[in-house]
Design a protein around this motif. Structure first.
Motif, PDB file in Angstrom:
ATOM      1  N   GLY A 198     -23.781 -50.920 -38.324  1.00  0.00           N
ATOM      2  CA  GLY A 198     -23.520 -49.568 -37.844  1.00  0.00           C
ATOM      3  C   GLY A 198     -22.539 -48.860 -38.751  1.00  0.00           C
ATOM      4  O   GLY A 198     -22.146 -49.376 -39.793  1.00  0.00           O
ATOM      5  N   THR A 199     -22.157 -47.645 -38.329  1.00  0.00           N
ATOM      6  CA  THR A 199     -21.288 -46.813 -39.144  1.00  0.00           C
ATOM      7  C   THR A 199     -19.899 -46.796 -38.524  1.00  0.00           C
ATOM      8  O   THR A 199     -19.748 -46.700 -37.307  1.00  0.00           O
ATOM      9  CB  THR A 199     -21.857 -45.381 -39.213  1.00  0.00           C
ATOM     10  N   PHE A 200     -18.884 -46.966 -39.416  1.00  0.00           N
ATOM     11  CA  PHE A 200     -17.509 -47.010 -38.917  1.00  0.00           C
ATOM     12  C   PHE A 200     -16.660 -46.020 -39.686  1.00  0.00           C
ATOM     13  O   PHE A 200     -16.927 -45.730 -40.853  1.00  0.00           O
ATOM     14  CB  PHE A 200     -16.910 -48.412 -39.087  1.00  0.00           C
ATOM     15  N   LYS A 201     -15.613 -45.506 -38.978  1.00  0.00           N
ATOM     16  CA  LYS A 201     -14.694 -44.561 -39.614  1.00  0.00           C
ATOM     17  C   LYS A 201     -13.662 -45.365 -40.385  1.00  0.00           C
ATOM     18  O   LYS A 201     -13.052 -46.289 -39.843  1.00  0.00           O
ATOM     19  CB  LYS A 201     -14.011 -43.733 -38.517  1.00  0.00           C
ATOM     20  N   VAL A 202     -13.503 -45.061 -41.680  1.00  0.00           N
ATOM     21  CA  VAL A 202     -12.543 -45.824 -42.493  1.00  0.00           C
ATOM     22  C   VAL A 202     -11.657 -44.898 -43.299  1.00  0.00           C
ATOM     23  O   VAL A 202     -11.978 -43.722 -43.515  1.00  0.00           O
ATOM     24  CB  VAL A 202     -13.272 -46.773 -43.478  1.00  0.00           C
ATOM     25  N   ARG A 203     -10.531 -45.511 -43.773  1.00  0.00           N
ATOM     26  CA  ARG A 203      -9.668 -44.809 -44.720  1.00  0.00           C
ATOM     27  C   ARG A 203      -9.970 -45.369 -46.108  1.00  0.00           C
ATOM     28  O   ARG A 203     -10.242 -46.546 -46.266  1.00  0.00           O
ATOM     29  CB  ARG A 203      -8.199 -45.038 -44.372  1.00  0.00           C
ATOM     30  N   GLY A 204      -9.900 -44.504 -47.116  1.00  0.00           N
ATOM     31  CA  GLY A 204     -10.107 -44.961 -48.489  1.00  0.00           C
ATOM     32  C   GLY A 204     -11.571 -45.237 -48.774  1.00  0.00           C
ATOM     33  O   GLY A 204     -12.459 -44.820 -48.034  1.00  0.00           O
ATOM     34  N   GLN A 205     -11.788 -45.966 -49.886  1.00  0.00           N
ATOM     35  CA  GLN A 205     -13.153 -46.270 -50.338  1.00  0.00           C
ATOM     36  C   GLN A 205     -13.353 -47.784 -50.409  1.00  0.00           C
ATOM     37  O   GLN A 205     -13.475 -48.341 -51.491  1.00  0.00           O
ATOM     38  CB  GLN A 205     -13.364 -45.676 -51.743  1.00  0.00           C
ATOM     39  N   PRO A 206     -13.368 -48.473 -49.267  1.00  0.00           N
ATOM     40  CA  PRO A 206     -13.462 -49.950 -49.327  1.00  0.00           C
ATOM     41  C   PRO A 206     -14.861 -50.405 -49.722  1.00  0.00           C
ATOM     42  O   PRO A 206     -15.844 -49.697 -49.490  1.00  0.00           O
ATOM     43  CB  PRO A 206     -13.148 -50.363 -47.892  1.00  0.00           C
ATOM     44  N   ASN A 207     -14.924 -51.583 -50.336  1.00  0.00           N
ATOM     45  CA  ASN A 207     -16.220 -52.185 -50.640  1.00  0.00           C
ATOM     46  C   ASN A 207     -16.737 -52.999 -49.476  1.00  0.00           C
ATOM     47  O   ASN A 207     -17.928 -53.227 -49.347  1.00  0.00           O
ATOM     48  CB  ASN A 207     -16.116 -53.090 -51.870  1.00  0.00           C
ATOM     49  N   HIS A 208     -15.771 -53.504 -48.690  1.00  0.00           N
ATOM     50  CA  HIS A 208     -16.140 -54.327 -47.543  1.00  0.00           C
ATOM     51  C   HIS A 208     -15.381 -53.879 -46.319  1.00  0.00           C
ATOM     52  O   HIS A 208     -14.311 -53.303 -46.428  1.00  0.00           O
ATOM     53  CB  HIS A 208     -15.801 -55.794 -47.812  1.00  0.00           C
ATOM     54  N   LEU A 209     -15.956 -54.215 -45.154  1.00  0.00           N
ATOM     55  CA  LEU A 209     -15.240 -54.002 -43.899  1.00  0.00           C
ATOM     56  C   LEU A 209     -15.118 -55.338 -43.197  1.00  0.00           C
ATOM     57  O   LEU A 209     -16.050 -56.150 -43.215  1.00  0.00           O
ATOM     58  CB  LEU A 209     -16.002 -53.040 -42.986  1.00  0.00           C
ATOM     59  N   LEU A 210     -13.934 -55.563 -42.594  1.00  0.00           N
ATOM     60  CA  LEU A 210     -13.778 -56.753 -41.777  1.00  0.00           C
ATOM     61  C   LEU A 210     -13.864 -56.351 -40.318  1.00  0.00           C
ATOM     62  O   LEU A 210     -13.160 -55.435 -39.885  1.00  0.00           O
ATOM     63  CB  LEU A 210     -12.406 -57.403 -42.052  1.00  0.00           C
ATOM     64  N   ILE A 211     -14.776 -56.987 -39.583  1.00  0.00           N
ATOM     65  CA  ILE A 211     -14.774 -56.811 -38.137  1.00  0.00           C
ATOM     66  C   ILE A 211     -13.962 -57.981 -37.594  1.00  0.00           C
ATOM     67  O   ILE A 211     -14.438 -59.127 -37.557  1.00  0.00           O
ATOM     68  CB  ILE A 211     -16.201 -56.867 -37.536  1.00  0.00           C
ATOM     69  N   ASP A 263     -14.408 -52.906 -31.352  1.00  0.00           N
ATOM     70  CA  ASP A 263     -13.253 -52.018 -31.198  1.00  0.00           C
ATOM     71  C   ASP A 263     -12.973 -51.367 -32.554  1.00  0.00           C
ATOM     72  O   ASP A 263     -12.676 -52.072 -33.523  1.00  0.00           O
ATOM     73  CB  ASP A 263     -12.055 -52.856 -30.737  1.00  0.00           C
ATOM     74  N   PRO A 264     -13.118 -50.039 -32.679  1.00  0.00           N
ATOM     75  CA  PRO A 264     -12.939 -49.374 -33.983  1.00  0.00           C
ATOM     76  C   PRO A 264     -11.570 -49.661 -34.583  1.00  0.00           C
ATOM     77  O   PRO A 264     -11.427 -49.696 -35.817  1.00  0.00           O
ATOM     78  CB  PRO A 264     -13.084 -47.883 -33.642  1.00  0.00           C
ATOM     79  N   ALA A 265     -10.543 -49.958 -33.764  1.00  0.00           N
ATOM     80  CA  ALA A 265      -9.209 -50.240 -34.289  1.00  0.00           C
ATOM     81  C   ALA A 265      -9.174 -51.572 -35.024  1.00  0.00           C
ATOM     82  O   ALA A 265      -8.253 -51.839 -35.783  1.00  0.00           O
ATOM     83  CB  ALA A 265      -8.195 -50.257 -33.157  1.00  0.00           C
ATOM     84  N   CYS A 266     -10.188 -52.422 -34.784  1.00  0.00           N
ATOM     85  CA  CYS A 266     -10.202 -53.742 -35.430  1.00  0.00           C
ATOM     86  C   CYS A 266     -11.181 -53.799 -36.592  1.00  0.00           C
ATOM     87  O   CYS A 266     -11.586 -54.866 -37.036  1.00  0.00           O
ATOM     88  CB  CYS A 266     -10.555 -54.815 -34.409  1.00  0.00           C
ATOM     89  N   VAL A 267     -11.589 -52.643 -37.064  1.00  0.00           N
ATOM     90  CA  VAL A 267     -12.417 -52.600 -38.269  1.00  0.00           C
ATOM     91  C   VAL A 267     -11.478 -52.320 -39.442  1.00  0.00           C
ATOM     92  O   VAL A 267     -10.842 -51.271 -39.495  1.00  0.00           O
ATOM     93  CB  VAL A 267     -13.496 -51.518 -38.157  1.00  0.00           C
ATOM     94  N   ILE A 268     -11.369 -53.302 -40.336  1.00  0.00           N
ATOM     95  CA  ILE A 268     -10.343 -53.214 -41.390  1.00  0.00           C
ATOM     96  C   ILE A 268     -11.003 -53.119 -42.753  1.00  0.00           C
ATOM     97  O   ILE A 268     -11.868 -53.937 -43.109  1.00  0.00           O
ATOM     98  CB  ILE A 268      -9.432 -54.452 -41.317  1.00  0.00           C
ATOM     99  N   PRO A 269     -10.623 -52.083 -43.525  1.00  0.00           N
ATOM    100  CA  PRO A 269     -11.198 -51.947 -44.873  1.00  0.00           C
ATOM    101  C   PRO A 269     -10.640 -53.017 -45.811  1.00  0.00           C
ATOM    102  O   PRO A 269      -9.456 -53.312 -45.776  1.00  0.00           O
ATOM    103  CB  PRO A 269     -10.733 -50.554 -45.297  1.00  0.00           C
ATOM    104  N   LEU A 270     -11.532 -53.614 -46.597  1.00  0.00           N
ATOM    105  CA  LEU A 270     -11.088 -54.640 -47.562  1.00  0.00           C
ATOM    106  C   LEU A 270     -11.402 -54.191 -48.975  1.00  0.00           C
ATOM    107  O   LEU A 270     -12.492 -53.688 -49.244  1.00  0.00           O
ATOM    108  CB  LEU A 270     -11.811 -55.965 -47.304  1.00  0.00           C
ATOM    109  N   ALA A 271     -10.408 -54.426 -49.866  1.00  0.00           N
ATOM    110  CA  ALA A 271     -10.681 -54.194 -51.295  1.00  0.00           C
ATOM    111  C   ALA A 271     -11.308 -55.464 -51.850  1.00  0.00           C
ATOM    112  O   ALA A 271     -11.343 -56.493 -51.176  1.00  0.00           O
ATOM    113  CB  ALA A 271      -9.375 -53.883 -52.006  1.00  0.00           C
ATOM    114  N   ASP A 272     -11.812 -55.400 -53.088  1.00  0.00           N
ATOM    115  CA  ASP A 272     -12.350 -56.618 -53.702  1.00  0.00           C
ATOM    116  C   ASP A 272     -11.235 -57.620 -53.929  1.00  0.00           C
ATOM    117  O   ASP A 272     -10.073 -57.255 -54.076  1.00  0.00           O
ATOM    118  CB  ASP A 272     -13.029 -56.289 -55.042  1.00  0.00           C
ATOM    119  N   ASP A 273     -11.612 -58.919 -54.017  1.00  0.00           N
ATOM    120  CA  ASP A 273     -10.617 -59.952 -54.328  1.00  0.00           C
ATOM    121  C   ASP A 273     -10.052 -59.733 -55.722  1.00  0.00           C
ATOM    122  O   ASP A 273     -10.807 -59.529 -56.664  1.00  0.00           O
ATOM    123  CB  ASP A 273     -11.266 -61.349 -54.294  1.00  0.00           C
TER     124      ASP A 273
END
Lengths: 349, 556
Positions: free
Chosen positions: A261-274, A338-348
């Motif tokens: 699905g689609t989630f609201k994020v900050r920045g331009q992450p490559n990955h999202l952590l649920i 929970d949208p508050a627990c969707v965390i943007p991740l940068a690459d390793d």
């Protein structure tokens, strides 16, 4: 770095270390303040012990800087750094008894005999080993050796105390008990300490700050709770047991689209952590829940650990065990995120 | 660089003399020359020496094993009172200087010995009845005395690793006591027997002091022949020495092959301690017989030595021989009072101990460093340093003689000839590998984290060495130092080639006095032997005190 801020109590920056062809550290950075415990956490072979050895002066880095109270440490030989190191194998001197081991560093500091005796007795009392003062170190149990080693490194009152997997060789029960004691002792002494471990439970219990390391680099440094809640890269997330890492397929403005699905994020992450903690699980259909089929179900005491497939994506989540029957493999399960627990991740790294 | 000193020492004082012997054997005025070898092959005397050397070694080995084999079974099987004392006593010969042992057997069985004197007194006779002096029998008995303990240790040690169950199984299958020996015990013991036999053969093959003192022209080994040739024909002596060294190398190589191949195959481990008290009369008689043999074999010569040093034959006890030691006798073979030789020996032994401890420790550090850096041939240097131990003492001493006699020898080396440190230099060749052997394992056992822990506790490099490494090495160093000291005190075979007449050591003085037939000289030789024995025994006793104390490390 902001020039206005006072320099940290201890700082390591850009540390590079080679062992022959192998690169052990590639630009590691960390810092800490007086009275803080920093934990270096990472899988074995990630370079955490190497970093500790560089700080102690036992290895010469190819590049980088080390400062303690603003003083450049690199040209200072190990024995003049005033940095205590507690070894994984304890490294107790076999030719000295318990009290003599603790006294060794005080002798090196040329303290008066009276002062040596006083501080040895204090250190042994602190770790609860006074009754063992005259004991031969060969006859101590693992836990006792660990206490003597701790007393020995505390006695000279080092400016910085380094602990290299100090509980690594002990059994689980002794470990849990000692980790609390060590934290208490270090804080009581007002010491700055760097603690190396590969065990995240141990790191949570002891650290004020945790630096997660991998492949010779520090990936993220944070307070334990923040690190757990908001890892910044897939490696860190996985290291803390997270599995629900989704690739960002497309992004329009702050809306990132993924398989789930689609989630609201900050920045331009490559990955999202649920985050697993942000997945609400139910066996009963409900509004806006995503249905999926259970692939595996593992009973974990207070919850069932479930892995289920939703839109071709495997999601790990938990179902509280006390108000439900056992979920079955193949059964349909419903999750809400929970949208508050969707965390943007940068690459390793 | 500094740590390479032992290597330079080895090259200059071991390799160079050895090469000088090779050169002298094959070269004559710069030309290849085989006449020395042709002489050895063509003359019956040398062929006989070779045969005698092999023959006496084989006979000594056989006799030793015949006596030690049942004794080993007794030691490995039974518990009895005084066992520890007996085992310690049986080990004593191994650490005694050759001249002391030769003197002890002369005191027991020689023409002036206790047995002959006693028989003359009792029978009564005017001539000694037993003609043992200068006979093969006396040489053989002495060799048995020397090697009995070695055989006992190897055999009973190996025996203890064998399971009692096997013997019990054989007996339950109807095996009689004789067949038990032939078909079970001996086949099981074969590796240990081979190893012990090879070792004893090597020791007897290189026997010098015993044969020189107890034999004569017909009863002489290759080593004695080399010694006798030195002043007559140096190239022949060199060729003999080379032949002897070659054969010795071959024997040592065979021994190491056998002991490696077989002794380390895992034996059947016994689950419980297998020693027990003797159960019936037969076992008691068997046990007592072998205890008696061991006691007499080891005790009799030493008691005879002590007794004869305090008496004129069968007469009352008198300290006369000891009092004589303080005087310089007219026409004596010694240029000094015999007591001075004790001082000489102690001085040489102390200098040797210092040299050996320093060189041995440096060599240990050098080897440890090379190991850490993973240099090539990690074992080669170790083996090189050990070579003087497997080279016969006569070859070492003779090598120096050859170097001194050679015109091409550098002046500084020649200058050593008159120097006080010549004897210690020679003794150190044999003593420092011992120190290395004691120190190197202790050094390797120091975990790197201990040094690092000391550094993080504020110890500077020198403090780390004095407060950490030295205490941890001290045990090994002490044992090595005692070995070096005792080796030097008793050293005879190499010293006799280079000793200056006015500075004899104790063993040399004993040798010279024993070579004279007068009873007064004989008595003084025995008194000196008792003193030398007492010093050696005291040094070794100090090791036993240490064995149970102190933490750490070296058990031996």
């Amino acid at each position: 770095m902001n020039a206005q801020l006072p320099a940290p109590f201890f700082q390591a920056s850009g540390i590079v270390l080679h062992y022959g062809e192998t690169v052990a550290l590639q630009g590691s950075e960390c810092s800490l303040e007086r009275g803080q415990i920093l934990c270096l956490l990472g899988p074995s072979g990630c370079g955490k012990t190497s970093l500790l050895r560089v700080i102690a002066g036992l290895e010469r880095p190819a590049a980088g800087q080390l400062t303690l109270q603003g003083q450049n440490l690199l040209p200072v030989p190990t024995h003049q750094r005033g940095i205590g190191l507690m070894f994984q194998d304890f490294a107790l001197f076999p030719h000295l008894n318990v009290a003599e081991n603790v006294r060794f560093g005080l002798k090196m500091a040329d303290l008066t005999r009276r002062e040596q005796e006083k501080r040895t007795a204090e250190a042994l009392t602190q770790v609860g080993m006074s009754a063992f003062a005259k004991r031969d170190v060969a006859h101590l149990s693992g836990g006792e050796k660990q206490r003597v080693a701790l007393a020995r490194s505390l006695a000279p009152q080092p400016k910085l105390l380094l602990l290299d997997e100090p509980l690594g060789s002990l059994d689980a029960n002794t470990r849990e008990q000692l980790v609390v004691e060590i934290r208490h002792l270090i804080h009581a002494a007002g010491l700055a300490a760097i603690y190396v471990t590969h065990d995240r439970g141990e790191a949570f219990a002891i650290a004020d700050q945790i630096a997660v390391m991998n492949a010779g680099k520090i990936l993220q440094t944070d307070e334990p709770a923040r690190l757990y809640r908001a890892p910044r890269s897939p490696f860190v997330a996985r290291f803390f047991g997270q599995e629900n890492i989704l690739a960002v397929l497309t992004q329009e403005g702050d809306r990132a689209r993924t398989e789930l699905g689609t989630f609201k994020v900050r920045g331009q992450p490559n990955h999202l952590l649920i985050h697993t903690d942000g997945v609400e699980t139910s066996l009963i259909p409900s509004n806006r829940a995503i249905a999926g089929l259970i692939r595996s179900s593992t009973y974990r005491g207070n919850h069932y650990e479930l892995r289920s497939v939703h839109h071709d994506t495997v999601v790990k989540h938990a179902l509280a065990a006390h108000h439900t029957r056992a979920p079955q493999v193949g059964e349909t399960v419903y999750i809400r995120i929970d949208p508050a627990c969707v965390i943007p991740l940068a690459d390793d790294g | 660089m500094f740590l390479r000193v032992p290597l330079f020492y080895w090259v200059v004082f071991f390799l160079y003399p050895l090469l000088a012997i090779v050169g002298l054997s094959f070269l004559s005025e710069g030309q290849l020359d085989f006449t020395a070898f042709q002489r050895i092959i063509s003359r019956a005397y040398y062929r006989e020496r070779l045969l005698f050397t092999f023959g006496q070694a084989a006979l000594s080995t056989l006799l030793t094993l015949l006596l030690a084999l049942p004794a080993a079974q007794v030691m490995a099987t039974y518990d009895f009172r005084g066992k520890t004392v007996l085992l310690a006593l049986a080990t004593l010969p191994f650490v005694l200087p050759t001249v002391v042992v030769a003197a002890a057997f002369k005191a027991l069985l020689g023409d002036l010995g206790l047995v002959n004197r006693w028989l003359m007194h009792v029978l009564p006779l005017t001539e000694h009845p037993l003609p043992f002096e200068r006979s093969l029998a006396l040489i053989l008995v002495t060799h048995v005395f020397y090697n009995y303990a070695i055989a006992l240790h190897i055999l009973s040690g190996y025996w203890r690793t064998q399971s009692m169950r096997v013997e019990e199984a054989a007996r339950s299958l109807g095996c009689s006591p004789w067949r038990l020996w032939l078909q079970v015990r001996l086949p099981l013991l074969r590796p240990a027997l081979f190893s012990a036999a090879a070792l004893i053969f090597v020791f007897c093959f290189t026997s010098f002091g015993v044969v020189l003192l107890l034999g004569d022209v017909q009863h002489a080994t290759l080593e004695v022949a080399i010694y006798r040739q030195v002043n007559i024909d140096l190239p022949t002596a060199a060729a003999l020495s080379l032949t002897q060294s070659g054969l010795l190398f071959l024997l040592v190589w065979l021994h190491s092959r056998w002991s490696q191949a077989d002794l380390h195959t895992p034996a059947l481990q016994s689950s419980t301690s297998r020693t027990r008290p003797p159960q019936n009369t037969l076992e008691k008689i068997w046990l007592r017989t072998h205890v008696a043999i061991a006691t007499v074999l080891v005790g009799a010569p030493l008691l005879a030595l002590g007794w004869r040093s305090l008496s004129h034959a069968a007469g009352p006890l008198t300290p006369e021989h000891y009092i004589n030691l303080t005087q310089i006798h007219q026409g004596s073979l010694l240029f000094v009072s015999p007591l001075t030789t004790i001082a000489n020996s102690l001085r040489f032994a102390l200098i040797t101990t210092c040299f050996a401890v320093i060189l041995g420790t440096m060599a240990a550090y050098w080897l440890a460093q090379r190991r850490k850096k993973r240099r090539r041939f990690p074992h080669l240097q170790h083996a090189l340093f050990m070579m003087p131990l497997t080279t016969s003492a006569v070859t070492l001493g003779f090598g120096f003689t050859v170097v001194f006699a050679s015109a091409s020898t550098p002046e500084w080396f020649r200058a050593l000839r008159g120097s006080v440190i010549l004897i210690p230099i020679l003794h150190t060749l044999v003593a420092f590998p011992f120190v290395l052997r004691c120190v190197y394992p202790a050094l390797k056992a120091i975990a790197p984290s201990l040094r690092e822990a000391a550094a993080t506790l504020g110890a500077a490099p020198a403090q780390r060495w004095f407060r950490l490494e030295l205490p941890l090495l001290s045990h090994g160093l002490f044992i090595g130092a005692i070995f070096a000291f005792v080796l030097s005190l008793g050293e005879f075979g190499a010293s006799i080639f280079v000793i200056r007449p006015q500075q004899p050591t104790l063993p040399i003085a004993i040798f010279r006095l024993l070579s004279q037939p007068q009873p007064a000289n004989f008595g003084m030789a025995l008194a000196l032997s008792v003193i030398l024995l007492a010093i050696c025994a005291a040094a070794f006793a100090s090791l036993n005190l240490l064995r149970n104390s102190a933490p750490g490390e070296i058990r031996w």
